[in-house]
Design an enzyme around this catalytic site. Structure first.
Site, mmCIF file in Angstrom:
data_model
loop_
_atom_site.group_PDB
_atom_site.id
_atom_site.type_symbol
_atom_site.label_atom_id
_atom_site.label_comp_id
_atom_site.label_asym_id
_atom_site.label_seq_id
_atom_site.Cartn_x
_atom_site.Cartn_y
_atom_site.Cartn_z
ATOM 1 N N ASP A 235 20.900 -34.209 -8.615
ATOM 2 C CA ASP A 235 20.082 -35.363 -8.693
ATOM 3 C C ASP A 235 18.557 -35.280 -8.753
ATOM 4 O O ASP A 235 17.881 -35.942 -7.983
ATOM 5 C CB ASP A 235 20.811 -36.440 -7.833
ATOM 6 C CG ASP A 235 20.448 -36.334 -6.398
ATOM 7 O OD1 ASP A 235 20.052 -35.042 -6.129
ATOM 8 O OD2 ASP A 235 20.247 -37.320 -5.740
ATOM 9 N N ASP B 136 15.801 -30.883 -5.422
ATOM 10 C CA ASP B 136 16.576 -30.514 -6.435
ATOM 11 C C ASP B 136 15.935 -29.810 -7.453
ATOM 12 O O ASP B 136 16.435 -28.510 -7.961
ATOM 13 C CB ASP B 136 17.172 -31.450 -7.252
ATOM 14 C CG ASP B 136 18.084 -32.452 -6.387
ATOM 15 O OD1 ASP B 136 19.334 -32.609 -6.149
ATOM 16 O OD2 ASP B 136 17.316 -33.443 -5.415
ATOM 17 N N ASN C 59 19.157 -39.817 -6.413
ATOM 18 C CA ASN C 59 17.648 -40.304 -6.066
ATOM 19 C C ASN C 59 17.464 -41.407 -6.739
ATOM 20 O O ASN C 59 16.705 -42.169 -6.395
ATOM 21 C CB ASN C 59 16.935 -38.964 -6.128
ATOM 22 C CG ASN C 59 17.084 -37.885 -4.924
ATOM 23 O OD1 ASN C 59 17.361 -38.479 -3.792
ATOM 24 N ND2 ASN C 59 17.181 -36.832 -5.420
ATOM 25 N N THR D 143 23.945 -30.627 -5.014
ATOM 26 C CA THR D 143 22.803 -31.019 -4.126
ATOM 27 C C THR D 143 22.575 -32.539 -4.076
ATOM 28 O O THR D 143 21.372 -32.908 -4.178
ATOM 29 C CB THR D 143 21.502 -30.307 -4.394
ATOM 30 O OG1 THR D 143 21.266 -30.263 -5.864
ATOM 31 C CG2 THR D 143 21.830 -28.665 -4.233
ATOM 32 N N PHE E 235 21.708 -39.203 3.011
ATOM 33 C CA PHE E 235 21.661 -39.875 1.592
ATOM 34 C C PHE E 235 22.879 -39.472 0.881
ATOM 35 O O PHE E 235 23.522 -40.136 0.437
ATOM 36 C CB PHE E 235 20.320 -39.801 1.274
ATOM 37 C CG PHE E 235 20.224 -40.104 -0.133
ATOM 38 C CD1 PHE E 235 19.966 -41.613 -0.310
ATOM 39 C CD2 PHE E 235 20.402 -39.497 -1.244
ATOM 40 C CE1 PHE E 235 19.862 -42.152 -1.594
ATOM 41 C CE2 PHE E 235 20.052 -40.213 -2.658
ATOM 42 C CZ PHE E 235 20.091 -41.380 -2.696
ATOM 43 N N ASN E 236 23.039 -38.115 0.629
ATOM 44 C CA ASN E 236 24.029 -37.670 -0.115
ATOM 45 C C ASN E 236 25.239 -37.972 -0.039
ATOM 46 O O ASN E 236 26.077 -38.350 -0.995
ATOM 47 C CB ASN E 236 23.880 -35.957 -0.444
ATOM 48 C CG ASN E 236 22.438 -35.523 -1.216
ATOM 49 O OD1 ASN E 236 21.783 -36.348 -1.826
ATOM 50 N ND2 ASN E 236 22.087 -34.446 -0.893
ATOM 51 N N HIS F 175 15.248 -29.708 1.343
ATOM 52 C CA HIS F 175 16.621 -29.838 1.646
ATOM 53 C C HIS F 175 17.423 -28.818 0.631
ATOM 54 O O HIS F 175 17.934 -28.051 1.216
ATOM 55 C CB HIS F 175 17.304 -31.136 1.583
ATOM 56 C CG HIS F 175 16.484 -32.231 2.297
ATOM 57 N ND1 HIS F 175 16.520 -32.277 3.615
ATOM 58 C CD2 HIS F 175 15.442 -33.193 1.860
ATOM 59 C CE1 HIS F 175 15.663 -33.495 4.164
ATOM 60 N NE2 HIS F 175 15.208 -33.783 3.176
ATOM 61 N N ASP F 176 17.354 -29.271 -0.466
ATOM 62 C CA ASP F 176 18.265 -28.545 -1.442
ATOM 63 C C ASP F 176 18.322 -27.172 -1.639
ATOM 64 O O ASP F 176 19.077 -26.656 -2.070
ATOM 65 C CB ASP F 176 18.153 -29.466 -2.756
ATOM 66 C CG ASP F 176 18.579 -30.924 -2.607
ATOM 67 O OD1 ASP F 176 19.325 -31.304 -1.650
ATOM 68 O OD2 ASP F 176 18.243 -31.655 -3.471
HETATM 69 C C1 BDR Z 1 19.033 -35.352 0.263
HETATM 70 O O1 BDR Z 1 18.659 -36.578 -0.289
HETATM 71 C C2 BDR Z 1 17.881 -36.482 -1.414
HETATM 72 O O2 BDR Z 1 16.964 -37.453 -1.400
HETATM 73 C C3 BDR Z 1 17.512 -35.166 -1.502
HETATM 74 O O3 BDR Z 1 17.103 -34.660 -3.058
HETATM 75 C C4 BDR Z 1 18.335 -34.459 -0.831
HETATM 76 O O4 BDR Z 1 19.365 -33.922 -1.704
HETATM 77 C C5 BDR Z 1 18.525 -35.161 1.338
HETATM 78 O O5 BDR Z 1 18.919 -36.115 2.345
HETATM 79 CA CA CA Z 2 19.312 -33.758 -4.028
#
Ligand code: BDR
Ligand code: CA
Length: 309
Positions: free
Chosen positions: A10, A15, A39, A123, A164-165, A238-239
């Protein structure tokens, strides 16, 4: 032997970096990039994936997936990634759009065409993946593994408990975590060990390439939110951790454990509950990332993104 992957994302700053890392790496055969809302809205995450393809100039197919969660209302993260979802650098107009086929159908087709060979790398929200499993359950035993960024073994970021994801679609996450497919999970407890501090951003700029500059500008924008919101000196990428694991698993310390998803609404909605001390007696359903060699991770990123000339 290359590993066949489908990146389900996303974009999103991190990402985008995950996608660039994957497309630069000859150990991976990227069958396609599937896109999900997250996102920002699907039309924007889709456009951003096409923008990243334009920047790196690689020939990869991009497929549009689902534009909303299974049950809950949609949440989004413009506060983190900006209005477009990829604020910071100049974004070129993509010369090529997505394929006509739906991402969920593409995932099913590819997994059935290569039984035991395809690794899914989500991701973003797990909605595309969960729908593919429900639409065609034969993909479940046919998948090689799922290596995802999502969840946390400590605190959340979108609520005190949830990342979040996973919070985007806890019901989809539950389908995936209960599927029985071998899972590898990189949660915030691991990804927060990878802040892109200014000295690390400078390494991308020093590549002196279009991709190096694009990455540096992405990370500068992404960093600003983390400085203001958390008082950190850089944003975690993160991703890209999920892709880095496929390339250099020796950078990671992992732990096998049982992880369940809280789908009851309330304080812990969307939490990934990891049974670290095996108090439930349930068999592990996942390998979770515990520690990462962050310097080794940046060495890998800089070397790989440096391959784009
Ligand atoms: C995740 O949330 C998104 O904002 C980032 O792309 C990552 O995948 C981190 O919590
Ligand atoms: Ca992401």
């Amino acid at each position: 032997m290359t590993e066949k992957i489908i990146l389900d994302c996303d974009p999103g700053h991190d990402d985008a970096i995950a996608m660039m890392l994957a497309l630069a790496s000859s150990e991976l055969e990227v069958l396609g990039v599937t896109v999900v809302y997250g996102n920002v809205s699907l039309d924007r995450t889709l456009r951003n994936a096409c923008v990243v393809r334009e920047v790196v100039g690689r020939d990869v197919e991009i497929y549009a997936g689902v534009d909303r969660p299974l049950v809950r209302e949609r949440v989004s993260a413009e506060a983190v990634h900006g209005a477009s979802g990829l604020e910071g650098p100049h974004l070129p107009t993509p010369s090529r759009g997505p394929e006509a086929k739906h991402a969920v159908h593409f995932i099913i087709e590819q997994v059935l065409a290569h039984p035991g060979e395809v690794t899914l790398v989500p991701t973003g929200s797990l909605t595309n993946v969960a729908l593919a499993m429900r639409l065609e359950p034969r993909i479940v035993p046919a998948l090689r593994r799922i290596v995802l960024m999502g969840g946390s073994l400590d605190t959340g970021n979108w609520s005190p408990a949830a990342e979040f994801n996973i919070l985007c679609d806890p019901h989809a996450a539950r389908v995936v975590f209960e599927s029985g497919v071998p899972l590898v999970m990189f949660g915030l407890n691991l990804t927060h060990q990878t802040p892109a501090v200014p000295s690390r951003i400078a390494r991308f700029r020093a590549l002196n390439t279009q991709v190096g500059e694009f990455t540096a500008q992405l990370l500068e924008f992404f960093r600003q939110h983390h400085v203001e919101r958390y008082g950190w000196d850089g944003a975690p990428i993160h991703d890209a951790c999920a892709i880095a694991y496929l390339l250099k698993p020796e950078l990671f310390t992992m732990q096998a454990l049982n992880v369940e998803i809280e789908t009851n609404e309330g304080l812990n909605y969307g939490r990934t509950v990891g049974d670290v001390w095996r108090v439930t007696g349930k068999a592990p359903n996942c390998e979770a990332g515990i520690r990462i060699d962050a310097d080794g991770f940046y060495d890998l990123l800089v070397e790989r993104l440096g391959r784009y000339r």
